[in-house]
Motif scaffolding. Sequence first.
Motif, PDB file in Angstrom:
ATOM      1  N   ARG A 152       0.808  -1.221   0.000  1.00  0.00           N
ATOM      2  CA  ARG A 152       0.000   0.000   0.000  1.00  0.00           C
ATOM      3  C   ARG A 152       0.844   1.276   0.000  1.00  0.00           C
ATOM      4  NH1 ARG A 152      -5.608  -0.725   1.982  1.00  0.00           N
ATOM      5  NH2 ARG A 152      -5.916  -2.975   2.150  1.00  0.00           N
ATOM      6  N   PHE A 153       2.003   1.219   0.643  1.00  0.00           N
ATOM      7  CA  PHE A 153       2.846   2.411   0.796  1.00  0.00           C
ATOM      8  C   PHE A 153       4.286   2.134   0.371  1.00  0.00           C
ATOM      9  CE2 PHE A 153      -0.330   2.404   4.303  1.00  0.00           C
ATOM     10  CZ  PHE A 153      -1.103   3.477   3.877  1.00  0.00           C
ATOM     11  N   PRO A 154       4.521   1.664  -0.852  1.00  0.00           N
ATOM     12  CA  PRO A 154       5.874   1.278  -1.248  1.00  0.00           C
ATOM     13  C   PRO A 154       6.871   2.436  -1.280  1.00  0.00           C
ATOM     14  CG  PRO A 154       4.446   1.330  -3.155  1.00  0.00           C
ATOM     15  CD  PRO A 154       3.569   1.515  -1.951  1.00  0.00           C
ATOM     16  N   ASN A 155       6.377   3.656  -1.400  1.00  0.00           N
ATOM     17  CA  ASN A 155       7.262   4.822  -1.466  1.00  0.00           C
ATOM     18  C   ASN A 155       6.966   5.850  -0.383  1.00  0.00           C
ATOM     19  OD1 ASN A 155       8.699   3.973  -3.895  1.00  0.00           O
ATOM     20  ND2 ASN A 155       6.724   4.252  -4.890  1.00  0.00           N
ATOM     21  N   ASP A 156       6.313   5.403   0.677  1.00  0.00           N
ATOM     22  CA  ASP A 156       5.929   6.307   1.762  1.00  0.00           C
ATOM     23  C   ASP A 156       6.316   5.697   3.106  1.00  0.00           C
ATOM     24  OD1 ASP A 156       4.763   8.067   3.553  1.00  0.00           O
ATOM     25  OD2 ASP A 156       2.834   8.138   2.497  1.00  0.00           O
ATOM     26  N   GLU A 157       7.587   5.897   3.490  1.00  0.00           N
ATOM     27  CA  GLU A 157       8.074   5.334   4.752  1.00  0.00           C
ATOM     28  C   GLU A 157       7.297   5.866   5.948  1.00  0.00           C
ATOM     29  OE1 GLU A 157      12.305   6.095   4.857  1.00  0.00           O
ATOM     30  OE2 GLU A 157      12.712   4.103   4.055  1.00  0.00           O
ATOM     31  N   SER A 158       6.898   7.107   5.916  1.00  0.00           N
ATOM     32  CA  SER A 158       6.157   7.691   7.039  1.00  0.00           C
ATOM     33  C   SER A 158       4.855   6.936   7.278  1.00  0.00           C
ATOM     34  CB  SER A 158       5.868   9.165   6.790  1.00  0.00           C
ATOM     35  OG  SER A 158       7.064   9.902   6.778  1.00  0.00           O
ATOM     36  N   ALA A 159       4.115   6.653   6.223  1.00  0.00           N
ATOM     37  CA  ALA A 159       2.861   5.916   6.360  1.00  0.00           C
ATOM     38  C   ALA A 159       3.124   4.481   6.812  1.00  0.00           C
ATOM     39  CB  ALA A 159       2.091   5.937   5.042  1.00  0.00           C
ATOM     40  N   TYR A 160       4.134   3.856   6.235  1.00  0.00           N
ATOM     41  CA  TYR A 160       4.491   2.484   6.590  1.00  0.00           C
ATOM     42  C   TYR A 160       4.776   2.375   8.089  1.00  0.00           C
ATOM     43  CZ  TYR A 160       7.302  -1.845   6.599  1.00  0.00           C
ATOM     44  OH  TYR A 160       7.814  -3.088   6.869  1.00  0.00           O
ATOM     45  N   TYR A 161       5.642   3.239   8.590  1.00  0.00           N
ATOM     46  CA  TYR A 161       6.026   3.180  10.006  1.00  0.00           C
ATOM     47  C   TYR A 161       4.945   3.702  10.941  1.00  0.00           C
ATOM     48  CZ  TYR A 161      10.666   1.733   8.617  1.00  0.00           C
ATOM     49  OH  TYR A 161      11.718   1.021   8.090  1.00  0.00           O
ATOM     50  N   ALA A 162       4.097   4.623  10.471  1.00  0.00           N
ATOM     51  CA  ALA A 162       3.019   5.147  11.307  1.00  0.00           C
ATOM     52  C   ALA A 162       2.044   4.045  11.709  1.00  0.00           C
ATOM     53  CB  ALA A 162       2.279   6.266  10.582  1.00  0.00           C
ATOM     54  N   ILE A 163       1.941   3.016  10.891  1.00  0.00           N
ATOM     55  CA  ILE A 163       1.056   1.890  11.196  1.00  0.00           C
ATOM     56  C   ILE A 163       1.835   0.732  11.816  1.00  0.00           C
ATOM     57  CG2 ILE A 163      -0.504   0.168  10.188  1.00  0.00           C
ATOM     58  CD1 ILE A 163      -1.148   2.381   8.050  1.00  0.00           C
ATOM     59  N   LYS A 164       3.008   0.439  11.278  1.00  0.00           N
ATOM     60  CA  LYS A 164       3.784  -0.709  11.758  1.00  0.00           C
ATOM     61  C   LYS A 164       4.297  -0.518  13.189  1.00  0.00           C
ATOM     62  CE  LYS A 164       8.126  -1.677  10.601  1.00  0.00           C
ATOM     63  NZ  LYS A 164       8.979  -2.125  11.680  1.00  0.00           N
ATOM     64  N   ASP A 165       4.799   0.661  13.501  1.00  0.00           N
ATOM     65  CA  ASP A 165       5.413   0.867  14.819  1.00  0.00           C
ATOM     66  C   ASP A 165       4.447   0.690  15.992  1.00  0.00           C
ATOM     67  OD1 ASP A 165       7.819   1.166  13.555  1.00  0.00           O
ATOM     68  OD2 ASP A 165       8.034   3.303  13.984  1.00  0.00           O
ATOM     69  N   PRO A 166       3.225   1.242  15.941  1.00  0.00           N
ATOM     70  CA  PRO A 166       2.308   0.974  17.062  1.00  0.00           C
ATOM     71  C   PRO A 166       1.938  -0.510  17.173  1.00  0.00           C
ATOM     72  CG  PRO A 166       1.594   2.913  15.860  1.00  0.00           C
ATOM     73  CD  PRO A 166       2.702   2.276  15.052  1.00  0.00           C
ATOM     74  N   TYR A 167       1.890  -1.212  16.044  1.00  0.00           N
ATOM     75  CA  TYR A 167       1.649  -2.647  16.097  1.00  0.00           C
ATOM     76  C   TYR A 167       2.807  -3.349  16.815  1.00  0.00           C
ATOM     77  CZ  TYR A 167       0.473  -7.396  14.747  1.00  0.00           C
ATOM     78  OH  TYR A 167       0.177  -8.736  14.778  1.00  0.00           O
ATOM     79  N   MET A 168       4.028  -2.920  16.525  1.00  0.00           N
ATOM     80  CA  MET A 168       5.198  -3.465  17.216  1.00  0.00           C
ATOM     81  C   MET A 168       5.117  -3.191  18.719  1.00  0.00           C
ATOM     82  SD  MET A 168       8.328  -2.511  14.620  1.00  0.00           S
ATOM     83  CE  MET A 168       9.566  -3.133  15.753  1.00  0.00           C
ATOM     84  N   ASP A 169       4.685  -1.983  19.081  1.00  0.00           N
ATOM     85  CA  ASP A 169       4.555  -1.640  20.498  1.00  0.00           C
ATOM     86  C   ASP A 169       3.531  -2.542  21.186  1.00  0.00           C
ATOM     87  OD1 ASP A 169       6.394   0.328  19.931  1.00  0.00           O
ATOM     88  OD2 ASP A 169       4.995   1.996  20.147  1.00  0.00           O
TER      89      ASP A 169
END
Length: 184
Positions: A152-169
């Motif tokens: 969904r966000f192959p060129n948008d690291e901000s969007a990728y991490y905005a969702i992935k990081d809270p899941y990691m937490d």
Amino acid sequence: MSHIEIVDYRPIWAEEFKSIAADLKQALGDLAVAIDHIGSTSIPGLAAKDVIDIQVSVKALDDQKIVNALSESGYRYRADITRDNLIGYDAGDLNMQKMYFREPQGQRKIHIHIREIGRVNQAYALLFRDFLRDNPVVSKAYEKIKRELALRFPNDESAYYAIKDPYMDTIFSVACMNKQVNQV
């Protein structure tokens, strides 16, 4: 901007880590209390970005010898990255402080996180890794999220991490609870 691509697990990642860790140990000597393979490439069977994440645990982050030793060995210091983000911790919390280095120019992509032994962020990386290694269902769910985000966000690291990081937490919180239950 870099392209986000998740690739199938590669057994070579473990060997690459060992080689990089040996170089880091030679560069840092006794400054490194521990050097650990962390992140998705450290979890057998888990798809990941082709980046070796390494945590170097040190006694004190304020030791300029760390920066000098790694810089002299060609590692690139990123003075603009000074902390981790974890829900529940303020920006100035000592538990989130770190140093960050990248690979020497022209070498395989690596992220080196220097964290102080005993801090929450130092424990986070190890507990998160170990929990995923011990829980294949959670590991596969994490992989599914990463693959979907990369699509969904192959060129948008901000969007990728905005969702992935809270899941990691969330996974980290469960890992902490699991560790407490198992210690009882």
